[in-house]
Motif scaffolding. Structure first.
Motif, PDB file in Angstrom:
ATOM      1  N   SER A 145      44.488  42.619  64.851  1.00  0.00           N
ATOM      2  CA  SER A 145      43.905  41.407  64.141  1.00  0.00           C
ATOM      3  C   SER A 145      44.284  39.999  64.335  1.00  0.00           C
ATOM      4  O   SER A 145      43.288  38.925  64.026  1.00  0.00           O
ATOM      5  N   GLY A 146      46.051  40.100  65.279  1.00  0.00           N
ATOM      6  CA  GLY A 146      45.680  38.417  65.657  1.00  0.00           C
ATOM      7  C   GLY A 146      47.272  37.850  65.052  1.00  0.00           C
ATOM      8  O   GLY A 146      47.455  36.746  65.147  1.00  0.00           O
ATOM      9  N   TYR A 147      47.331  38.257  64.051  1.00  0.00           N
ATOM     10  CA  TYR A 147      48.646  38.367  62.934  1.00  0.00           C
ATOM     11  C   TYR A 147      50.062  37.861  63.852  1.00  0.00           C
ATOM     12  O   TYR A 147      50.626  39.131  64.154  1.00  0.00           O
ATOM     13  N   VAL A 148      50.676  37.509  64.169  1.00  0.00           N
ATOM     14  CA  VAL A 148      52.389  37.779  64.190  1.00  0.00           C
ATOM     15  C   VAL A 148      53.335  37.634  63.287  1.00  0.00           C
ATOM     16  O   VAL A 148      53.320  37.128  62.429  1.00  0.00           O
ATOM     17  N   TRP A 171      48.460  51.470  66.113  1.00  0.00           N
ATOM     18  CA  TRP A 171      49.782  50.775  65.409  1.00  0.00           C
ATOM     19  C   TRP A 171      49.308  51.693  64.644  1.00  0.00           C
ATOM     20  O   TRP A 171      48.436  52.250  63.916  1.00  0.00           O
ATOM     21  N   PRO A 207      59.003  38.566  67.953  1.00  0.00           N
ATOM     22  CA  PRO A 207      57.695  38.390  67.249  1.00  0.00           C
ATOM     23  C   PRO A 207      56.528  39.161  68.431  1.00  0.00           C
ATOM     24  O   PRO A 207      56.991  39.644  69.204  1.00  0.00           O
ATOM     25  N   LYS A 208      55.891  39.829  67.000  1.00  0.00           N
ATOM     26  CA  LYS A 208      55.286  41.538  67.606  1.00  0.00           C
ATOM     27  C   LYS A 208      53.755  40.829  66.983  1.00  0.00           C
ATOM     28  O   LYS A 208      53.092  40.066  66.070  1.00  0.00           O
ATOM     29  N   THR A 209      52.248  40.984  67.315  1.00  0.00           N
ATOM     30  CA  THR A 209      51.199  40.555  67.031  1.00  0.00           C
ATOM     31  C   THR A 209      50.379  41.886  66.861  1.00  0.00           C
ATOM     32  O   THR A 209      50.214  42.205  67.600  1.00  0.00           O
ATOM     33  N   TYR A 210      49.813  41.974  65.371  1.00  0.00           N
ATOM     34  CA  TYR A 210      48.634  42.787  64.811  1.00  0.00           C
ATOM     35  C   TYR A 210      47.273  42.950  65.727  1.00  0.00           C
ATOM     36  O   TYR A 210      47.410  41.547  66.186  1.00  0.00           O
ATOM     37  N   ASP A 227      57.099  37.310  62.948  1.00  0.00           N
ATOM     38  CA  ASP A 227      58.154  37.164  63.872  1.00  0.00           C
ATOM     39  C   ASP A 227      60.073  38.412  63.949  1.00  0.00           C
ATOM     40  O   ASP A 227      60.678  38.430  64.764  1.00  0.00           O
ATOM     41  N   THR A 249      57.680  46.443  61.076  1.00  0.00           N
ATOM     42  CA  THR A 249      57.340  45.539  60.675  1.00  0.00           C
ATOM     43  C   THR A 249      57.508  45.198  59.161  1.00  0.00           C
ATOM     44  O   THR A 249      57.916  44.132  58.775  1.00  0.00           O
TER      45      THR A 249
END
Length: 148
Positions: free
Chosen positions: A45-48, A125, A40-43, A50, A83
């Motif tokens: 913006s908070g979007y994850v 990013w 899992p990585k979190t952008y 998997d 991603t």
């Protein structure tokens, strides 16, 4: 963009290719695909997400911002995660060259968190040009990496 191992200067690993004198040349397999991994990585913006996709890059590569115009970071050579990827016909990748002199051209960009900013701090990013990824062909998406 079938990339071939550099025979001149005896490079046997990705790290040695960049040290060879003359034109830097891709050192990857002629075929293959990226490997999916649950990681899992979190952008920002908070979007994850998997799943990420590990692909090999053959030299230090530029990473660009959302508009694909300004380079803000670098990604080191080796196995790196992405991603997703997107195509932007209006923004071609920087051209890279194989050992035989043939050019790698593309307009697909892979989204990732870069290793280092151009100022020397942590990377941002952004989008890495597909021409720096071992897997893939000219004007084609990198196999097995989903669209953004």
């Amino acid at each position: 963009m079938k990339l071939t191992r550099l025979g001149a200067c005896g490079a046997t690993t990705l790290a040695l290719v960049a040290a060879c004198a003359g034109t830097v040349t891709p050192a990857g397999a002629a075929s293959g695909s990226c490997t999916a991994r649950y990681e899992p990585k979190t952008y920002p913006s908070g979007y994850v997400v998997d799943t990420v996709y590990y692909c090999d890059s053959w030299q230090k590569a530029p990473v660009y911002g959302r508009t694909l115009v300004t380079q803000h970071s670098w990604m080191y050579a080796g196995s790196n995660w992405y991603t997703c990827q997107r195509r932007d016909i209006g923004h071609q990748n920087p051209v890279t060259y194989n050992a035989d002199g043939s050019a790698n051209r593309n307009d697909w960009w892979l989204f990732t968190l870069a290793d280092e900013s151009v100022e020397g701090g942590p990377g941002y990013w952004g989008y890495l040009p597909a021409t720096y990824v071992v897997q893939g062909d000219n004007w084609q998406p990198v196999p097995h990496v989903p669209d953004c």
